[in-house]
Scaffold this motif. Structure first.
Motif, mmCIF file in Angstrom:
data_model
loop_
_atom_site.group_PDB
_atom_site.id
_atom_site.type_symbol
_atom_site.label_atom_id
_atom_site.label_comp_id
_atom_site.label_asym_id
_atom_site.label_seq_id
_atom_site.Cartn_x
_atom_site.Cartn_y
_atom_site.Cartn_z
ATOM 1 N N PHE A 1 -1.029 0.771 11.908
ATOM 2 C CA PHE A 1 0.099 1.335 11.186
ATOM 3 C C PHE A 1 -0.424 2.453 10.311
ATOM 4 O O PHE A 1 -1.460 2.310 9.651
ATOM 5 N N ARG A 2 0.278 3.559 10.304
ATOM 6 C CA ARG A 2 -0.079 4.683 9.442
ATOM 7 C C ARG A 2 1.146 5.083 8.636
ATOM 8 O O ARG A 2 2.229 5.285 9.190
ATOM 9 N N LYS A 3 0.988 5.196 7.319
ATOM 10 C CA LYS A 3 2.078 5.625 6.454
ATOM 11 C C LYS A 3 1.651 6.871 5.696
ATOM 12 O O LYS A 3 0.693 6.842 4.932
ATOM 13 N N ASN A 4 2.367 7.970 5.918
ATOM 14 C CA ASN A 4 2.101 9.242 5.242
ATOM 15 C C ASN A 4 3.177 9.520 4.201
ATOM 16 O O ASN A 4 4.373 9.369 4.475
ATOM 17 N N THR A 5 2.750 9.964 3.037
ATOM 18 C CA THR A 5 3.660 10.313 1.961
ATOM 19 C C THR A 5 3.310 11.692 1.423
ATOM 20 O O THR A 5 2.134 11.988 1.177
ATOM 21 N N PHE A 6 4.331 12.539 1.247
ATOM 22 C CA PHE A 6 4.169 13.845 0.621
ATOM 23 C C PHE A 6 4.929 13.838 -0.705
ATOM 24 O O PHE A 6 6.091 13.432 -0.757
ATOM 25 N N SER A 7 4.275 14.295 -1.769
ATOM 26 C CA SER A 7 4.916 14.301 -3.086
ATOM 27 C C SER A 7 4.597 15.602 -3.810
ATOM 28 O O SER A 7 3.672 16.328 -3.437
ATOM 29 N N ASN A 8 5.363 15.871 -4.861
ATOM 30 C CA ASN A 8 5.199 17.104 -5.648
ATOM 31 C C ASN A 8 5.153 18.337 -4.746
ATOM 32 O O ASN A 8 4.279 19.208 -4.874
#
Length: 234
Positions: A182-189
């Motif tokens: 499982f891979r979880k990518n998050t982009f913020s700011n």
């Protein structure tokens, strides 16, 4: 129960079974002297991975003549990465990982140890990207000037390998395997996001950078191949 919950439950069950097995066999006598070896290992491929360079070391110790247990830990950032790879990573690149592994030795009496193993892994990866793009969870796409990136990856590999015998204490461990992740990518700011049309691959026809340009959680196969340098303790 969705796929992510199922894999988490499976990994918890494996970890529980692994520790139960170790606890039940920790006092086992080792009859075959050639299987008593412990190893310190150094992964030769991870420092030259031009996408996610890191330094990975490990330790393998025997439980009994048929079973061994190991643990690898890796860490990388821009400052300690090989100079030639720094153009592939950001100024704020940082990655750490941990990989417990259970080995089953096929023929303990042989000098070269052929084995099957179960490896669990967890990877934590952070960086800051500039002038790039990403695909959203609802199949949209945005370009941006700057964004904080965070990737979490976990799963397991079933592997087959060789701890190649050497008369000296130094030798090689070669392996390959396949598993699930499982891979979880998050982009913020995200600064200055703009809707973009990038096509199905965003110009990345081979999908090399797909792992870091796609927001959200993805489930899929995980391929493993590598070579470790080992130092035999005894």
């Amino acid at each position: 129960m969705n796929q992510q919950q199922m894999l988490k439950t499976f990994i918890r069950s494996i970890v529980f079974s692994l520790f139960s097995f170790i606890n039940g066999n920790a006092q086992s006598n080792i009859d075959n002297k050639s299987s008593e070896n412990s190893y310190i290992t150094f992964n030769l491929f991870s420092p030259i991975n031009n996408l996610n360079p890191r330094w990975r070391v490990g330790y393998i110790k025997p439980i009994n003549e048929k079973w061994k247990i190991g643990l690898d830990a890796g860490y990388g950032n821009r400052n300690i990465s090989l100079t030639g790879l720094r153009t592939k990573i950001g100024e704020n690149y940082q990655l750490w990982e941990i990989r417990p592994e259970l080995y089953y030795i096929l023929k303990p009496d042989r000098k070269t140890k052929n084995y099957f193993s179960l490896e669990l892994f967890f990877i934590n990866h952070k960086d800051v990207f500039y002038d790039d793009y990403f695909y959203t969870e609802n199949n949209g796409a945005f370009s941006y000037d700057k964004a904080n990136y965070f990737r979490k990856k976990y799963g397991f590999n079933l592997k087959y390998g060789f701890i190649i015998y050497s008369k000296k204490r130094v030798g090689f461990n070669v392996y390959t395997g396949l598993g699930l992740r499982f891979r979880k990518n998050t982009f913020s700011n995200v600064e200055n996001p703009n809707t973009a049309y990038l096509g199905p691959e965003g110009g990345d026809m081979l999908g090399i950078y797909y792992y870091k340009n796609t927001e959200g959680t993805r489930f899929g196969a995980n391929f493993s191949f590598g070579m470790k340098l080992y130092y035999r303790l005894k």
